[in-house]
Design a protein around this motif. Structure first.
Motif, PDB file in Angstrom:
ATOM      1  N   SER A 241       7.326  87.673  36.862  1.00 48.17           N
ATOM      2  CA  SER A 241       6.502  87.719  36.923  1.00 48.17           C
ATOM      3  C   SER A 241       6.843  87.760  34.407  1.00 48.17           C
ATOM      4  CB  SER A 241       6.815  89.718  36.467  1.00 48.17           C
ATOM      5  OG  SER A 241       6.374  89.852  37.937  1.00 48.17           O
ATOM      6  N   ALA A 242       8.151  87.147  34.328  1.00 45.22           N
ATOM      7  CA  ALA A 242       8.033  86.893  32.729  1.00 45.22           C
ATOM      8  C   ALA A 242       7.371  85.724  32.871  1.00 45.22           C
ATOM      9  CB  ALA A 242       9.289  87.229  32.968  1.00 45.22           C
ATOM     10  N   PHE A 243       7.829  84.393  34.106  1.00 49.96           N
ATOM     11  CA  PHE A 243       6.903  83.110  33.482  1.00 49.96           C
ATOM     12  C   PHE A 243       5.833  82.940  34.268  1.00 49.96           C
ATOM     13  CE2 PHE A 243      12.480  82.435  33.735  1.00 49.96           C
ATOM     14  CZ  PHE A 243      11.841  81.453  32.618  1.00 49.96           C
ATOM     15  N   VAL A 246       3.186  87.722  32.688  1.00 48.34           N
ATOM     16  CA  VAL A 246       2.648  87.886  30.988  1.00 48.34           C
ATOM     17  C   VAL A 246       4.313  87.254  30.803  1.00 48.34           C
ATOM     18  CG1 VAL A 246       3.079  89.766  30.181  1.00 48.34           C
ATOM     19  CG2 VAL A 246       1.409  89.827  32.085  1.00 48.34           C
ATOM     20  N   SER A 247       3.895  86.647  30.084  1.00 47.70           N
ATOM     21  CA  SER A 247       5.137  86.390  29.363  1.00 47.70           C
ATOM     22  C   SER A 247       5.163  86.379  27.609  1.00 47.70           C
ATOM     23  CB  SER A 247       4.819  84.353  29.300  1.00 47.70           C
ATOM     24  OG  SER A 247       6.395  84.266  28.417  1.00 47.70           O
ATOM     25  N   ALA A 248       6.612  86.904  27.168  1.00 47.92           N
ATOM     26  CA  ALA A 248       7.119  87.617  25.804  1.00 47.92           C
ATOM     27  C   ALA A 248       7.095  86.027  24.773  1.00 47.92           C
ATOM     28  CB  ALA A 248       7.523  88.444  25.431  1.00 47.92           C
ATOM     29  N   LEU A 252       8.323  79.660  25.673  1.00 44.61           N
ATOM     30  CA  LEU A 252       8.951  79.301  27.976  1.00 44.61           C
ATOM     31  C   LEU A 252       7.464  79.974  28.900  1.00 44.61           C
ATOM     32  CD1 LEU A 252      12.376  80.047  27.916  1.00 44.61           C
ATOM     33  CD2 LEU A 252      11.374  78.280  27.988  1.00 44.61           C
ATOM     34  N   GLY A 253       6.381  80.300  27.868  1.00 49.52           N
ATOM     35  CA  GLY A 253       5.138  80.661  28.088  1.00 49.52           C
ATOM     36  C   GLY A 253       3.971  80.437  29.267  1.00 49.52           C
ATOM     37  N   ILE A 260       1.919  88.264  25.776  1.00 47.43           N
ATOM     38  CA  ILE A 260       2.317  89.312  24.939  1.00 47.43           C
ATOM     39  C   ILE A 260       2.552  89.602  23.304  1.00 47.43           C
ATOM     40  CG2 ILE A 260       4.149  90.225  25.596  1.00 47.43           C
ATOM     41  CD1 ILE A 260       3.633  93.042  25.548  1.00 47.43           C
ATOM     42  N   GLU A 261       1.521  89.987  22.622  1.00 49.86           N
ATOM     43  CA  GLU A 261       1.775  89.436  21.007  1.00 49.86           C
ATOM     44  C   GLU A 261       2.841  91.008  20.999  1.00 49.86           C
ATOM     45  OE1 GLU A 261       0.504  87.693  19.230  1.00 49.86           O
ATOM     46  OE2 GLU A 261      -1.595  87.038  20.020  1.00 49.86           O
TER      47      GLU A 261
END
Length: 294
Positions: A241-243, A246-248, A252-253, A260-261
């Protein structure tokens, strides 16, 4: 009263005959050294075998963008191999004992995967979600084309981490010490410390705390199930999910469909993000526990 951690005894049993602390220390040193050696040898081999132009393209592709993230994720494979070799050489155990009983692990992994994925779908669909902070990441077509390889890369990364932290370290420590502080908390704190990001300054503590909490949840599932599969699945869904979704973290996104801003240097935003992650982790951990009771 039934001991919820009774399956841990079976999981730890292969580590008991050679559970000396010096072996554990030597094993950690061997794993790190062997992984770094293999990574260095791989780079040297690529440079030696590829023509100059081909190596230049390879170096460029793996230094930025999606290729860089894939390179990092697949690189964890060296640590996975090193851990398996260490179990054999230093502890005279079959590498598969780091996973637990294979058939049981597969059954538990499937159950937990279904439960956590269903939970994820529900969380995505439940209102209200403010999508205004999301912006497009990788375009859909290249994202879809890279998705199969990216899923394999994430699987390699999370399996390597779980085999080392909740497999090797947990088993060897639990073979010597019965208290959860030794086999559950200590490896989780180390796991958290290794997630330190100096670029975040004082906010790095929140990221380390989040990783530590995840480590404790994964260790709990491992002790309750007697295999590594539930922890691997929980870790896989979390990191995929993170990679990939949606990455913050913009660096690494590069494989993520959305970014995500969020200002990770802002303490308030960082705490809010970690609170959401902790809430999702709690729900996922509970879903996995329910799946394991079936």
């Amino acid at each position: 009263m039934k001991n919820p951690y009774a399956p841990l005894n079976t999981f730890v049993a292969p580590a008991v005959p050679r559970a000396e602390l010096w072996r554990l220390g030597a094993g950690v040193a061997l794993i790190v050294a062997l992984a770094l050696l293999m990574a260095t040898a791989f780079g040297a081999l690529a440079q030696a075998l590829l023509p100059a132009e081909g190596y230049a393209r390879y170096a460029a592709a793996t230094s930025q963008g999606p290729g860089a993230v894939l390179f990092i994720l697949f690189g964890f494979g060296f640590f996975l191999i090193a851990t398996l070799v260490c179990a054999d050489l230093l502890h005279n155990r079959r590498p598969v004992t780091l996973l637990g009983h294979p058939t049981l692990a597969i059954l538990q992994g499937v159950r937990v995967m279904v439960a956590v994925l269903l939970l994820g779908i529900v969380l995505w669909l439940l209102p209200p979600w403010d999508m205004s902070d999301l912006r497009p990441g990788l375009a859909f077509v290249p994202w879809a084309m890279l998705l199969p390889m990216a899923l394999v890369a994430v699987a390699v990364q999370v399996t390597a981490e779980e085999v080392f932290f909740r497999g090797y370290l947990l088993q060897q420590l639990a073979a010597r010490f019965s208290h959860p502080a030794a086999w559950m908390v200590a490896p989780s704190v180390l796991f958290g410390l290794l997630h330190n990001d100096p670029s975040l300054g004082s906010n790095a503590i929140w990221l380390m705390l989040s990783a530590t909490l995840f480590g404790i949840a994964a260790a709990d599932l491992t002790a309750r199930s007697g295999t590594l599969a539930p922890a691997i699945v929980l870790h896989f869904v979390n990191n995929a999910s993170a990679f990939l979704l949606v990455s913050a973290q913009e660096d690494l996104g590069a494989l993520a469909l959305y970014l995500i801003e969020v200002d990770l240097a802002d303490p308030a935003q960082m705490r809010a993000l970690i609170a959401i992650d902790a809430g999702v982790l709690l729900c996922s951990w509970l879903a996995a526990r329910i799946a394991l009771r079936r």
